[in-house]
Scaffold this motif. Structure first.
Motif, PDB file in Angstrom:
ATOM      1  N   GLN A 184      -7.094   4.751  -7.058  1.00  0.00           N
ATOM      2  CA  GLN A 184      -7.153   5.489  -5.795  1.00  0.00           C
ATOM      3  C   GLN A 184      -7.402   6.978  -6.037  1.00  0.00           C
ATOM      4  O   GLN A 184      -8.010   7.660  -5.213  1.00  0.00           O
ATOM      5  N   SER A 236       0.827  -1.212   0.000  1.00  0.00           N
ATOM      6  CA  SER A 236       0.000   0.000   0.000  1.00  0.00           C
ATOM      7  C   SER A 236       0.857   1.256   0.000  1.00  0.00           C
ATOM      8  O   SER A 236       0.456   2.297  -0.544  1.00  0.00           O
ATOM      9  N   ARG A 286       0.267   4.494  -2.479  1.00  0.00           N
ATOM     10  CA  ARG A 286       0.119   5.869  -2.001  1.00  0.00           C
ATOM     11  C   ARG A 286       1.156   6.788  -2.641  1.00  0.00           C
ATOM     12  O   ARG A 286       0.857   7.916  -3.035  1.00  0.00           O
TER      13      ARG A 286
END
Length: 346
Positions: A47, A4, A8
């Motif tokens: 995202q 993750s 990000r």
């Protein structure tokens, strides 16, 4: 497995490119692209609220005689009309090809369509954890490019013996800070690099690669000095008794391309987050060296393709050098491997 943290970090970089959910975003890859990069890019776009379009082309076979590494000139697109149709209609492109689109022949047509292209270096995404987004880097790179644009001559010297003169008349000057916000532009990540692509016949002198300098084509630190004599752009002599000089001579000769001996681009690194030592911590397959092109204070001397001078070839060296002093019209921008004060973070 995709971390993750990587997702990000990619998303932060995409957002720095002013990506918005309504844009058409393409993930461009090839069959030999690193899966972790492609998957991380796709997840990061999601995202950001973007539904990505995948364009995957087949990696062509390498006809030899040697592996091709770190050219920035992907041959995977091969002007494929279906792929080009998607790319010329995209607004944002994540370039996950193995070699990248920076010097690819199709780049001009892609940028003419208005796309912003972010070229992600072909290395393990874990690298990106150490490259925090630095908004101030854009202003510092712009300041470096402005100095280059105002100058007529670049001179490079070092205690090792480098003494190189670059006539900047007709050169194309450019810089990359690692993200792109304007239509029809490309950036490589990580950024922090100021470059000139000299016109034909404008580079003369001596380049001395000293121990600790970097050969990014081989992904190795130089162990023994290599002295290059440069006459009207072209390396006319490669001197040195160690294995580095032997490999340098053998590699360039193998392609049987005279232009592989010529200057591609010259410039200096400005990224204070990039590290010269980083290459020592990675296996070659997990590292591509973009960081070492950009570490602050290096002088980057490169051979091979130079569109400004009308030269195209496959043989290519990127050679970040330490300890050099770089002056523009006599004014230093790098002093003994350290950035001049006006180019450092405030």
């Amino acid at each position: 497995m995709i971390e993750s943290t990587w997702v990000r970090r990619y998303a932060e970089q995409f957002e720095a490119c002013r990506l918005v959910p309504t844009e058409i975003a393409v993930v461009l890859s090839e069959t030999r692209s690193r899966p972790e990069i492609v998957q991380t890019a796709r997840l990061a776009l999601s995202q950001c609220g973007v539904t990505p379009v995948d364009v995957v082309v087949t990696t062509p076979p390498n006809p030899g005689p040697l592996p091709i590494r770190s050219t920035g000139a992907s041959v995977a697109l091969a002007a494929n009309p279906a792929a080009m149709g998607a790319l010329t209609n995209a607004e944002f492109i994540v370039d996950c090809t193995v070699e990248g689109l920076l010097h690819a022949p199709e780049l001009g047509q892609i940028l003419a369509g208005g796309a912003r292209v972010l070229m992600i270096s072909n290395e393990h995404p874990e690298n990106t954890e150490r490259w925090p987004h630095d908004p101030a880097l854009a202003d510092r790179v712009a300041a470096g490019v402005a100095l280059l644009e105002q100058s007529e001559v670049m001179e490079v010297v070092s205690d090792a013996g480098t003494d190189l003169t670059v006539d900047l008349a007709g050169a194309v000057r450019a810089g990359s800070h690692g993200w792109c916000t304007d239509p029809g532009t490309i950036a490589h990540w990580p950024g922090g690099l100021v470059l000139a692509f000299p016109a034909s016949g404008k580079v003369n002198g001596t380049v001395v690669l000293a121990p600790g300098d970097v050969n990014l084509t081989f992904k190795e630190y130089v162990r023994d000095p290599v002295t290059l004599t440069v006459v009207d752009d072209y390396i006319t002599a490669i001197e040195g008794s160690g294995v580095d000089a032997e490999l340098f001579r053998s590699y360039l000769a193998a392609f049987d391309e005279p232009d592989a001996y010529a200057v591609s681009h010259v410039g200096w690194g400005m990224n204070t987050s990039a590290r010269w030592e980083a290459m020592a911590l990675w296996d070659k397959a997990d590292h591509n060296g973009t960081e070492l092109r950009a570490f602050a204070g290096n002088f980057l001397y490169s051979t091979g393709a130079n569109e400004v001078a009308g030269r195209y070839c496959r043989g290519h060296f990127d050679l970040p050098m330490r300890g050099c002093t770089v002056t523009l019209d006599g004014n230093p921008v790098v002093v003994a491997g350290e950035l001049a004060a006006e180019l450092l973070p405030s």
